[in-house]
Design a protein around this motif. Sequence first.
Motif, PDB file in Angstrom:
ATOM      1  N   ARG A  11       0.804  -1.221   0.000  1.00 35.90           N
ATOM      2  CA  ARG A  11       0.000   0.000   0.000  1.00 35.90           C
ATOM      3  C   ARG A  11       0.837   1.271   0.000  1.00 35.90           C
ATOM      4  NH1 ARG A  11      -1.702  -2.455   4.281  1.00 35.90           N
ATOM      5  NH2 ARG A  11      -3.303  -3.998   4.021  1.00 35.90           N
ATOM      6  N   CYS A  12       2.045   1.220   0.511  1.00 38.60           N
ATOM      7  CA  CYS A  12       2.852   2.422   0.714  1.00 38.60           C
ATOM      8  C   CYS A  12       4.008   2.481  -0.278  1.00 38.60           C
ATOM      9  CB  CYS A  12       3.366   2.461   2.142  1.00 38.60           C
ATOM     10  SG  CYS A  12       2.057   2.423   3.355  1.00 38.60           S
ATOM     11  N   SER A  13       3.698   2.473  -1.550  1.00 37.97           N
ATOM     12  CA  SER A  13       4.769   2.454  -2.546  1.00 37.97           C
ATOM     13  C   SER A  13       5.555   3.765  -2.558  1.00 37.97           C
ATOM     14  CB  SER A  13       4.208   2.155  -3.926  1.00 37.97           C
ATOM     15  OG  SER A  13       3.292   3.146  -4.312  1.00 37.97           O
ATOM     16  N   CYS A  14       4.924   4.863  -2.171  1.00 43.30           N
ATOM     17  CA  CYS A  14       5.630   6.152  -2.120  1.00 43.30           C
ATOM     18  C   CYS A  14       6.762   6.101  -1.090  1.00 43.30           C
ATOM     19  CB  CYS A  14       4.651   7.271  -1.799  1.00 43.30           C
ATOM     20  SG  CYS A  14       5.400   8.894  -1.800  1.00 43.30           S
ATOM     21  N   ALA A  15       6.504   5.549   0.075  1.00 45.73           N
ATOM     22  CA  ALA A  15       7.541   5.426   1.097  1.00 45.73           C
ATOM     23  C   ALA A  15       8.647   4.487   0.631  1.00 45.73           C
ATOM     24  CB  ALA A  15       6.942   4.930   2.409  1.00 45.73           C
ATOM     25  N   PHE A  16       8.280   3.441  -0.111  1.00 45.47           N
ATOM     26  CA  PHE A  16       9.283   2.526  -0.648  1.00 45.47           C
ATOM     27  C   PHE A  16      10.224   3.246  -1.595  1.00 45.47           C
ATOM     28  CE2 PHE A  16      10.689  -0.282  -4.054  1.00 45.47           C
ATOM     29  CZ  PHE A  16      11.307  -1.286  -3.340  1.00 45.47           C
ATOM     30  N   TRP A  17       9.669   4.016  -2.527  1.00 40.80           N
ATOM     31  CA  TRP A  17      10.509   4.701  -3.509  1.00 40.80           C
ATOM     32  C   TRP A  17      11.334   5.812  -2.877  1.00 40.80           C
ATOM     33  CZ3 TRP A  17      11.801   1.930  -7.220  1.00 40.80           C
ATOM     34  CH2 TRP A  17      10.913   1.041  -7.816  1.00 40.80           C
ATOM     35  N   SER A  55      17.225   7.127   5.535  1.00 43.17           N
ATOM     36  CA  SER A  55      16.364   6.274   4.711  1.00 43.17           C
ATOM     37  C   SER A  55      15.656   5.223   5.556  1.00 43.17           C
ATOM     38  CB  SER A  55      17.171   5.600   3.600  1.00 43.17           C
ATOM     39  OG  SER A  55      17.912   4.520   4.108  1.00 43.17           O
ATOM     40  N   LEU A  56      16.220   4.927   6.723  1.00 44.08           N
ATOM     41  CA  LEU A  56      15.562   3.963   7.615  1.00 44.08           C
ATOM     42  C   LEU A  56      14.171   4.431   8.021  1.00 44.08           C
ATOM     43  CD1 LEU A  56      18.486   2.919   9.948  1.00 44.08           C
ATOM     44  CD2 LEU A  56      17.384   1.551   8.181  1.00 44.08           C
ATOM     45  N   ILE A  57      13.966   5.734   8.115  1.00 48.66           N
ATOM     46  CA  ILE A  57      12.639   6.265   8.446  1.00 48.66           C
ATOM     47  C   ILE A  57      11.639   5.832   7.390  1.00 48.66           C
ATOM     48  CG2 ILE A  57      11.284   8.380   8.683  1.00 48.66           C
ATOM     49  CD1 ILE A  57      13.867   9.699   9.758  1.00 48.66           C
ATOM     50  N   TRP A  58      12.007   5.972   6.123  1.00 54.93           N
ATOM     51  CA  TRP A  58      11.093   5.599   5.035  1.00 54.93           C
ATOM     52  C   TRP A  58      10.882   4.095   4.989  1.00 54.93           C
ATOM     53  CZ3 TRP A  58       8.435   9.523   3.950  1.00 54.93           C
ATOM     54  CH2 TRP A  58       9.010  10.792   3.929  1.00 54.93           C
ATOM     55  N   TRP A  59      11.936   3.320   5.292  1.00 53.63           N
ATOM     56  CA  TRP A  59      11.762   1.870   5.321  1.00 53.63           C
ATOM     57  C   TRP A  59      10.802   1.471   6.433  1.00 53.63           C
ATOM     58  CZ3 TRP A  59      12.563  -0.630   1.222  1.00 53.63           C
ATOM     59  CH2 TRP A  59      13.640  -0.359   0.386  1.00 53.63           C
ATOM     60  N   VAL A  60      10.887   2.101   7.586  1.00 50.36           N
ATOM     61  CA  VAL A  60       9.966   1.790   8.691  1.00 50.36           C
ATOM     62  C   VAL A  60       8.534   2.177   8.312  1.00 50.36           C
ATOM     63  CG1 VAL A  60       9.347   2.424  11.060  1.00 50.36           C
ATOM     64  CG2 VAL A  60      11.706   1.880  10.488  1.00 50.36           C
ATOM     65  N   PHE A  61       8.349   3.349   7.683  1.00 49.14           N
ATOM     66  CA  PHE A  61       7.013   3.739   7.232  1.00 49.14           C
ATOM     67  C   PHE A  61       6.451   2.725   6.248  1.00 49.14           C
ATOM     68  CE2 PHE A  61       7.484   8.605   7.899  1.00 49.14           C
ATOM     69  CZ  PHE A  61       7.291   8.419   9.251  1.00 49.14           C
ATOM     70  N   TRP A  62       7.283   2.286   5.309  1.00 47.31           N
ATOM     71  CA  TRP A  62       6.821   1.330   4.310  1.00 47.31           C
ATOM     72  C   TRP A  62       6.439   0.007   4.964  1.00 47.31           C
ATOM     73  CZ3 TRP A  62       9.342  -3.242   2.504  1.00 47.31           C
ATOM     74  CH2 TRP A  62       8.704  -3.841   1.426  1.00 47.31           C
ATOM     75  N   TYR A  63       7.277  -0.465   5.876  1.00 48.99           N
ATOM     76  CA  TYR A  63       7.019  -1.749   6.526  1.00 48.99           C
ATOM     77  C   TYR A  63       5.766  -1.688   7.394  1.00 48.99           C
ATOM     78  CZ  TYR A  63       7.614  -5.934   9.295  1.00 48.99           C
ATOM     79  OH  TYR A  63       7.398  -7.138   9.898  1.00 48.99           O
ATOM     80  N   THR A  64       5.668  -0.675   8.238  1.00 48.93           N
ATOM     81  CA  THR A  64       4.514  -0.596   9.134  1.00 48.93           C
ATOM     82  C   THR A  64       3.228  -0.294   8.378  1.00 48.93           C
ATOM     83  OG1 THR A  64       4.991   1.714   9.628  1.00 48.93           O
ATOM     84  CG2 THR A  64       5.839   0.057  11.153  1.00 48.93           C
ATOM     85  N   GLY A  65       3.338   0.399   7.261  1.00 47.90           N
ATOM     86  CA  GLY A  65       2.143   0.665   6.465  1.00 47.90           C
ATOM     87  C   GLY A  65       1.601  -0.560   5.764  1.00 47.90           C
ATOM     88  N   ASN A  66       2.396  -1.605   5.660  1.00 45.91           N
ATOM     89  CA  ASN A  66       1.967  -2.823   4.987  1.00 45.91           C
ATOM     90  C   ASN A  66       1.641  -3.969   5.926  1.00 45.91           C
ATOM     91  OD1 ASN A  66       2.044  -2.121   2.188  1.00 45.91           O
ATOM     92  ND2 ASN A  66       4.242  -1.904   2.445  1.00 45.91           N
ATOM     93  N   ILE A  67       1.655  -3.711   7.219  1.00 44.46           N
ATOM     94  CA  ILE A  67       1.288  -4.754   8.174  1.00 44.46           C
ATOM     95  C   ILE A  67      -0.223  -4.942   8.097  1.00 44.46           C
ATOM     96  CG2 ILE A  67       1.132  -5.355  10.619  1.00 44.46           C
ATOM     97  CD1 ILE A  67       3.740  -3.873  11.046  1.00 44.46           C
TER      98      ILE A  67
END
Length: 111
Positions: A11-17, A55-67
Motif C-alpha cells: 500500500r505504501c509504494s511512495c515510502a518505498f521509492w 532512509s531507515l525512516i522511510w523503510w519503517v514507514f513502508w514496513y509498518t504501512g503494509n502490516i
Amino acid sequence: MEDAVVGGLGRCSCAFWLAVAFDACGLLVLLAGVFADIFFYDFLIYAGAIVIFLSLIWWVFWYTGNIEVPPEELEDDVGLLKRKEKGLSGVLRRFSSRIRSSRPQEEKFHH
C-alpha cells in the motif's frame, strides 16, 4: 468487506521509492567521498552515511504501512465487537468503565 488489490510493493509504494532514493543518493555521496580526490571528502562520507541512516525512516514507514491485521485481532483493541463479559473480569471491566465515565474532566492550569 472486499480487499483491495495491492501491487507487489504494498500500500505504501511512495515510502518505498523514497527509501530507495535516499539509499541511492546516500550511497552515491558516500562513494564520492571515498573515491573522489577532493579536500572535503570527509564531509561527503559523513553526509552519505547520514542520508542512508535517514532512509531507515522511510523503510519503517513502508514496513509498518503494509502490516495487515485480521479484524478478529482488532476486536478487543478498538472495540469493533463487544465480547460478552462473564464472571469477575466482566464485573471489573464494567466497574472500571463506570468510574472512567463518571470522573470529571481535569482542568488545565495555566502558570
